[in-house]
Design an enzyme around this catalytic site. Structure first.
Site, PDB file in Angstrom:
ATOM      1  N   VAL A 161      -2.272  -0.771 -36.890  1.00 47.18           N
ATOM      2  CA  VAL A 161      -2.527  -1.582 -35.700  1.00 47.18           C
ATOM      3  C   VAL A 161      -3.232  -2.867 -36.103  1.00 47.18           C
ATOM      4  CG1 VAL A 161      -3.709  -1.696 -33.471  1.00 47.18           C
ATOM      5  CG2 VAL A 161      -2.634   0.447 -34.211  1.00 47.18           C
ATOM      6  N   HIS A 162      -2.583  -3.975 -35.768  1.00 41.50           N
ATOM      7  CA  HIS A 162      -3.117  -5.323 -36.001  1.00 41.50           C
ATOM      8  C   HIS A 162      -2.649  -6.156 -34.821  1.00 41.50           C
ATOM      9  CE1 HIS A 162       0.978  -6.412 -37.259  1.00 41.50           C
ATOM     10  NE2 HIS A 162       0.978  -5.187 -37.768  1.00 41.50           N
ATOM     11  N   GLY A 163      -2.849  -7.432 -34.828  1.00 36.26           N
ATOM     12  CA  GLY A 163      -2.512  -8.262 -33.673  1.00 36.26           C
ATOM     13  C   GLY A 163      -1.082  -8.109 -33.195  1.00 36.26           C
TER      14      GLY A 163
ATOM     15  N   GLY B 227      -0.674  -4.444 -31.929  1.00 32.88           N
ATOM     16  CA  GLY B 227      -1.583  -4.140 -30.828  1.00 32.88           C
ATOM     17  C   GLY B 227      -1.369  -4.970 -29.588  1.00 32.88           C
TER      18      GLY B 227
END
Length: 160
Positions: free
Chosen positions: A16-18, A21
């Site tokens: 999960v990252h920008g 997410g």
């Protein structure tokens, strides 16, 4: 037990990252991010960083091992729209073997490491990755490469 509402399963080394997410979560209409990864399930710092991204998107987030995901996901409420995020092809195969109803497997970032060859701009695979993904496809999973929602899906058979 009912079938969980898994809106998408994505392999992304970064979990999960920008992009996952925010962009993917809103694109697929998820209200719960489920990170299924043995290492992350036991790493409080990684969880805190990913939870901050989920909070920005206004969705819940859980961190489970692969085994817990297999044993627990069928208890999910129908109102949970689950975006299942995993780190690699081996975990995808374990989930499928364990009976998790993965319908669509999106190959996002699969980073380079020793022995892996580039198959798309952001996707590197070795023979084991290919075998694990083919196993998933042979068991009814729609496997494809798609970096961002706006990109055209590339079916697995076009890239391996």
């Amino acid at each position: 037990m009912s079938e969980p509402n898994i809106v998408l399963t994505r392999i992304d080394n970064r979990l999960v990252h920008g992009q996952v997410g925010v962009v993917w979560t809103s694109s697929v209409g998820a209200n719960l991010l489920l990170v299924a990864n043995d290492e992350t399930a036991n790493d409080q710092l990684q969880q805190e960083l990913m939870a901050a991204t989920a909070e920005t998107s206004g969705v819940g987030i859980r961190f489970w091992t692969i085994d817990k995901t297999i044993s627990t996901i069928h208890k999910a409420s129908p109102r949970q729209h689950i975006f299942l995020v995993i780190r690699n092809a081996q975990d995808a195969r374990r989930l499928v073997e364990g009976g998790v109803p993965v319908k669509n497997l999106n190959l996002g970032n699969m980073h380079f490491s020793k022995g892996k060859v580039q198959v798309t701009k952001y996707t590197y695979m070795d023979d084991q990755d290919k075998a694990d993904l083919k196993y998933c496809a042979d068991h009814g999973v729609n496997v494809y490469v798609q970096e961002v929602p706006e990109d055209k899906k590339q079916p697995l058979e076009e890239v391996i």
